[in-house]
Design a protein around this motif. Sequence first.
Motif, PDB file in Angstrom:
ATOM      1  N   GLY A  56      40.833  -1.846 -37.908  1.00  0.00           N
ATOM      2  CA  GLY A  56      41.889  -1.210 -37.135  1.00  0.00           C
ATOM      3  C   GLY A  56      42.078  -1.972 -35.835  1.00  0.00           C
ATOM      4  O   GLY A  56      42.152  -1.388 -34.757  1.00  0.00           O
ATOM      5  N   SER A  57      42.157  -3.282 -35.945  1.00  0.00           N
ATOM      6  CA  SER A  57      42.075  -4.166 -34.778  1.00  0.00           C
ATOM      7  C   SER A  57      43.275  -4.059 -33.854  1.00  0.00           C
ATOM      8  O   SER A  57      43.192  -4.429 -32.685  1.00  0.00           O
ATOM      9  CB  SER A  57      41.935  -5.619 -35.239  1.00  0.00           C
ATOM     10  N   GLY A  58      44.412  -3.546 -34.358  1.00  0.00           N
ATOM     11  CA  GLY A  58      45.597  -3.515 -33.514  1.00  0.00           C
ATOM     12  C   GLY A  58      45.942  -4.918 -33.047  1.00  0.00           C
ATOM     13  O   GLY A  58      45.858  -5.883 -33.822  1.00  0.00           O
ATOM     14  N   PRO A  59      46.297  -5.104 -31.779  1.00  0.00           N
ATOM     15  CA  PRO A  59      46.667  -6.428 -31.284  1.00  0.00           C
ATOM     16  C   PRO A  59      45.483  -7.357 -31.044  1.00  0.00           C
ATOM     17  O   PRO A  59      45.662  -8.479 -30.572  1.00  0.00           O
ATOM     18  CB  PRO A  59      47.401  -6.129 -29.975  1.00  0.00           C
ATOM     19  N   GLY A  60      44.266  -6.909 -31.331  1.00  0.00           N
ATOM     20  CA  GLY A  60      43.127  -7.822 -31.362  1.00  0.00           C
ATOM     21  C   GLY A  60      42.313  -7.957 -30.101  1.00  0.00           C
ATOM     22  O   GLY A  60      41.516  -8.896 -29.982  1.00  0.00           O
ATOM     23  N   THR A  61      42.430  -7.019 -29.148  1.00  0.00           N
ATOM     24  CA  THR A  61      41.629  -7.148 -27.931  1.00  0.00           C
ATOM     25  C   THR A  61      40.140  -7.058 -28.246  1.00  0.00           C
ATOM     26  O   THR A  61      39.326  -7.775 -27.644  1.00  0.00           O
ATOM     27  CB  THR A  61      42.010  -6.065 -26.906  1.00  0.00           C
ATOM     28  N   GLY A  62      39.779  -6.201 -29.183  1.00  0.00           N
ATOM     29  CA  GLY A  62      38.377  -6.099 -29.571  1.00  0.00           C
ATOM     30  C   GLY A  62      37.885  -7.348 -30.263  1.00  0.00           C
ATOM     31  O   GLY A  62      36.787  -7.848 -29.974  1.00  0.00           O
ATOM     32  N   ALA A  63      38.682  -7.875 -31.184  1.00  0.00           N
ATOM     33  CA  ALA A  63      38.289  -9.079 -31.912  1.00  0.00           C
ATOM     34  C   ALA A  63      38.091 -10.257 -30.961  1.00  0.00           C
ATOM     35  O   ALA A  63      37.144 -11.047 -31.113  1.00  0.00           O
ATOM     36  CB  ALA A  63      39.339  -9.413 -32.972  1.00  0.00           C
ATOM     37  N   LEU A  64      38.969 -10.383 -29.977  1.00  0.00           N
ATOM     38  CA  LEU A  64      38.840 -11.481 -29.022  1.00  0.00           C
ATOM     39  C   LEU A  64      37.559 -11.359 -28.197  1.00  0.00           C
ATOM     40  O   LEU A  64      36.874 -12.358 -27.929  1.00  0.00           O
ATOM     41  CB  LEU A  64      40.059 -11.521 -28.105  1.00  0.00           C
ATOM     42  N   GLU A  65      37.226 -10.142 -27.768  1.00  0.00           N
ATOM     43  CA  GLU A  65      36.001  -9.942 -26.997  1.00  0.00           C
ATOM     44  C   GLU A  65      34.769 -10.191 -27.859  1.00  0.00           C
ATOM     45  O   GLU A  65      33.780 -10.781 -27.395  1.00  0.00           O
ATOM     46  CB  GLU A  65      35.980  -8.533 -26.421  1.00  0.00           C
ATOM     47  N   LEU A  66      34.806  -9.765 -29.105  1.00  0.00           N
ATOM     48  CA  LEU A  66      33.669  -9.993 -30.012  1.00  0.00           C
ATOM     49  C   LEU A  66      33.461 -11.485 -30.246  1.00  0.00           C
ATOM     50  O   LEU A  66      32.326 -11.962 -30.284  1.00  0.00           O
ATOM     51  CB  LEU A  66      33.909  -9.262 -31.331  1.00  0.00           C
ATOM     52  N   ARG A  67      34.539 -12.218 -30.394  1.00  0.00           N
ATOM     53  CA  ARG A  67      34.395 -13.670 -30.564  1.00  0.00           C
ATOM     54  C   ARG A  67      33.912 -14.328 -29.279  1.00  0.00           C
ATOM     55  O   ARG A  67      33.153 -15.305 -29.306  1.00  0.00           O
ATOM     56  CB  ARG A  67      35.721 -14.294 -31.003  1.00  0.00           C
ATOM     57  N   ARG A  68      34.331 -13.801 -28.125  1.00  0.00           N
ATOM     58  CA  ARG A  68      33.839 -14.366 -26.864  1.00  0.00           C
ATOM     59  C   ARG A  68      32.332 -14.204 -26.757  1.00  0.00           C
ATOM     60  O   ARG A  68      31.621 -15.105 -26.299  1.00  0.00           O
ATOM     61  CB  ARG A  68      34.531 -13.672 -25.683  1.00  0.00           C
ATOM     62  N   ARG A  69      31.826 -13.031 -27.188  1.00  0.00           N
ATOM     63  CA  ARG A  69      30.392 -12.775 -27.113  1.00  0.00           C
ATOM     64  C   ARG A  69      29.614 -13.627 -28.096  1.00  0.00           C
ATOM     65  O   ARG A  69      28.517 -14.095 -27.792  1.00  0.00           O
ATOM     66  CB  ARG A  69      30.110 -11.295 -27.391  1.00  0.00           C
ATOM     67  N   TRP A  70      30.152 -13.773 -29.285  1.00  0.00           N
ATOM     68  CA  TRP A  70      29.447 -14.515 -30.344  1.00  0.00           C
ATOM     69  C   TRP A  70      30.396 -15.558 -30.934  1.00  0.00           C
ATOM     70  O   TRP A  70      30.968 -15.360 -32.009  1.00  0.00           O
ATOM     71  CB  TRP A  70      28.959 -13.543 -31.424  1.00  0.00           C
ATOM     72  N   PRO A  71      30.579 -16.685 -30.223  1.00  0.00           N
ATOM     73  CA  PRO A  71      31.593 -17.677 -30.635  1.00  0.00           C
ATOM     74  C   PRO A  71      31.326 -18.333 -31.980  1.00  0.00           C
ATOM     75  O   PRO A  71      32.245 -18.868 -32.591  1.00  0.00           O
ATOM     76  CB  PRO A  71      31.564 -18.695 -29.490  1.00  0.00           C
ATOM     77  N   LYS A  72      30.087 -18.287 -32.455  1.00  0.00           N
ATOM     78  CA  LYS A  72      29.773 -18.913 -33.741  1.00  0.00           C
ATOM     79  C   LYS A  72      29.915 -17.948 -34.914  1.00  0.00           C
ATOM     80  O   LYS A  72      29.818 -18.355 -36.077  1.00  0.00           O
ATOM     81  CB  LYS A  72      28.357 -19.482 -33.715  1.00  0.00           C
ATOM     82  N   ALA A  73      30.117 -16.671 -34.615  1.00  0.00           N
ATOM     83  CA  ALA A  73      30.216 -15.676 -35.675  1.00  0.00           C
ATOM     84  C   ALA A  73      31.593 -15.712 -36.317  1.00  0.00           C
ATOM     85  O   ALA A  73      32.593 -16.091 -35.695  1.00  0.00           O
ATOM     86  CB  ALA A  73      29.949 -14.284 -35.120  1.00  0.00           C
ATOM     87  N   ARG A  74      31.636 -15.302 -37.578  1.00  0.00           N
ATOM     88  CA  ARG A  74      32.921 -15.094 -38.234  1.00  0.00           C
ATOM     89  C   ARG A  74      33.423 -13.717 -37.814  1.00  0.00           C
ATOM     90  O   ARG A  74      32.751 -12.709 -38.033  1.00  0.00           O
ATOM     91  CB  ARG A  74      32.789 -15.156 -39.753  1.00  0.00           C
ATOM     92  N   VAL A  88      47.494 -10.830 -32.722  1.00  0.00           N
ATOM     93  CA  VAL A  88      46.135 -11.331 -32.487  1.00  0.00           C
ATOM     94  C   VAL A  88      46.208 -12.823 -32.235  1.00  0.00           C
ATOM     95  O   VAL A  88      46.482 -13.607 -33.141  1.00  0.00           O
ATOM     96  CB  VAL A  88      45.209 -11.034 -33.679  1.00  0.00           C
ATOM     97  N   ALA A  89      45.965 -13.226 -31.010  1.00  0.00           N
ATOM     98  CA  ALA A  89      46.036 -14.644 -30.655  1.00  0.00           C
ATOM     99  C   ALA A  89      45.123 -14.909 -29.473  1.00  0.00           C
ATOM    100  O   ALA A  89      44.900 -14.034 -28.642  1.00  0.00           O
ATOM    101  CB  ALA A  89      47.467 -15.051 -30.307  1.00  0.00           C
ATOM    102  N   TRP A  94      44.230 -22.483 -28.456  1.00  0.00           N
ATOM    103  CA  TRP A  94      43.213 -22.805 -29.437  1.00  0.00           C
ATOM    104  C   TRP A  94      42.048 -23.549 -28.792  1.00  0.00           C
ATOM    105  O   TRP A  94      42.233 -24.443 -27.976  1.00  0.00           O
ATOM    106  CB  TRP A  94      43.827 -23.662 -30.548  1.00  0.00           C
ATOM    107  N   ASN A  95      40.845 -23.157 -29.146  1.00  0.00           N
ATOM    108  CA  ASN A  95      39.633 -23.780 -28.616  1.00  0.00           C
ATOM    109  C   ASN A  95      38.843 -24.350 -29.785  1.00  0.00           C
ATOM    110  O   ASN A  95      38.366 -23.593 -30.632  1.00  0.00           O
ATOM    111  CB  ASN A  95      38.804 -22.748 -27.855  1.00  0.00           C
ATOM    112  N   PRO A  96      38.671 -25.669 -29.861  1.00  0.00           N
ATOM    113  CA  PRO A  96      37.978 -26.262 -31.013  1.00  0.00           C
ATOM    114  C   PRO A  96      36.504 -25.881 -31.087  1.00  0.00           C
ATOM    115  O   PRO A  96      35.873 -26.068 -32.124  1.00  0.00           O
ATOM    116  CB  PRO A  96      38.157 -27.773 -30.788  1.00  0.00           C
ATOM    117  N   ARG A 103      42.444 -12.983 -39.935  1.00  0.00           N
ATOM    118  CA  ARG A 103      43.279 -11.792 -39.916  1.00  0.00           C
ATOM    119  C   ARG A 103      43.517 -11.318 -41.348  1.00  0.00           C
ATOM    120  O   ARG A 103      43.975 -12.099 -42.189  1.00  0.00           O
ATOM    121  CB  ARG A 103      44.596 -12.071 -39.204  1.00  0.00           C
ATOM    122  N   VAL A 104      43.238 -10.058 -41.598  1.00  0.00           N
ATOM    123  CA  VAL A 104      43.366  -9.491 -42.939  1.00  0.00           C
ATOM    124  C   VAL A 104      44.142  -8.183 -42.835  1.00  0.00           C
ATOM    125  O   VAL A 104      43.747  -7.273 -42.096  1.00  0.00           O
ATOM    126  CB  VAL A 104      41.983  -9.235 -43.582  1.00  0.00           C
TER     127      VAL A 104
END
Length: 300
Positions: A56-74, A88-89, A94-96, A103-104
């Motif tokens: 239920g990610s909506g515009p992705g604020t949670g997903a972005l924070e989760l990736r910031r915390r764990w950048p190597k995680a899927r 969601v952007a 883009w950060n290599p 996104r699903v």
Amino acid sequence: MNTQDVFDHRQVRRAFSRAAGSYSAAAALQREIESRLFESLDYLGDQVPTSILDLGSGPGTGALELRRRWPKARVVAMDLALPMLRQVAPKRGWNPLQRPIDRVCADARALPLADDSVDLIFSNLCLQWVEDLDALFVGFRRVLRPGGLLLVSTFGPDTLHELRASFAAADAADHVSPFPAIAAFGDALMRAGFRDPVLDRDVDVHRHADMAGLMRGLRELGATNALAARRRALTGRGRFAAAQTAYEQWRGEDGLLPATWETITAMAWAPAHGQPIREGGEDVARFPASGIPVRRRGGG
């Protein structure tokens, strides 16, 4: 649509699809509750999840924070509304050095994920749109690895009680969704076999100049009437005016109308394989196929 459904899930999808452009600007409460969930992530300690689902990610604020915390995680951002996922952007391009967010577009009631494939399910204010919590939590347990963390929030039954009572005084039809009590939410977690559940309840009161402003804000969030038994015609001016009049009993000394939001947050851990789960009135235990010993017979 199943005749037993409380919600018209096609209407849920349509409402959130229409709200994709306005949601972020209107979602102050949702962001506050999301920040409370993030504080609970400290319970992971030194554990580093490798696979995370933001449901239920909506515009992705949670997903972005989760990736910031764990950048190597899927990180998988999953939502019922495709226009929401298009929001969601990355904030700074883009950060290599970071994995992209997957996104699903899918329904929480039928997760298109493999068994034992997720370390963390994070879900902020999505589960109130699912009527069958038992089936939902069975799905969560299926995709979580043993020891994985479930961290979710939903709305409780006191949510918008003023609006519910006001419409009830003017109209026999239901206009506000039913929400599970904290006890029912916890019981469903236990029936699904989750370990060490911790549940909290918070109440927030927002104030509005009038009922029309409250209703407008709900539409901007996608939180419209999606009950399967809702009246399909528009609410007439007379019924709406009667509901507005009934709402006036709550107008405060500050001249504003309150709108109550009861929030339930829950944290629980996925059990090891073999712990029973309650299904159809019976205890059922599951084991991975890889854990079944195979005896090979000698060939001649």
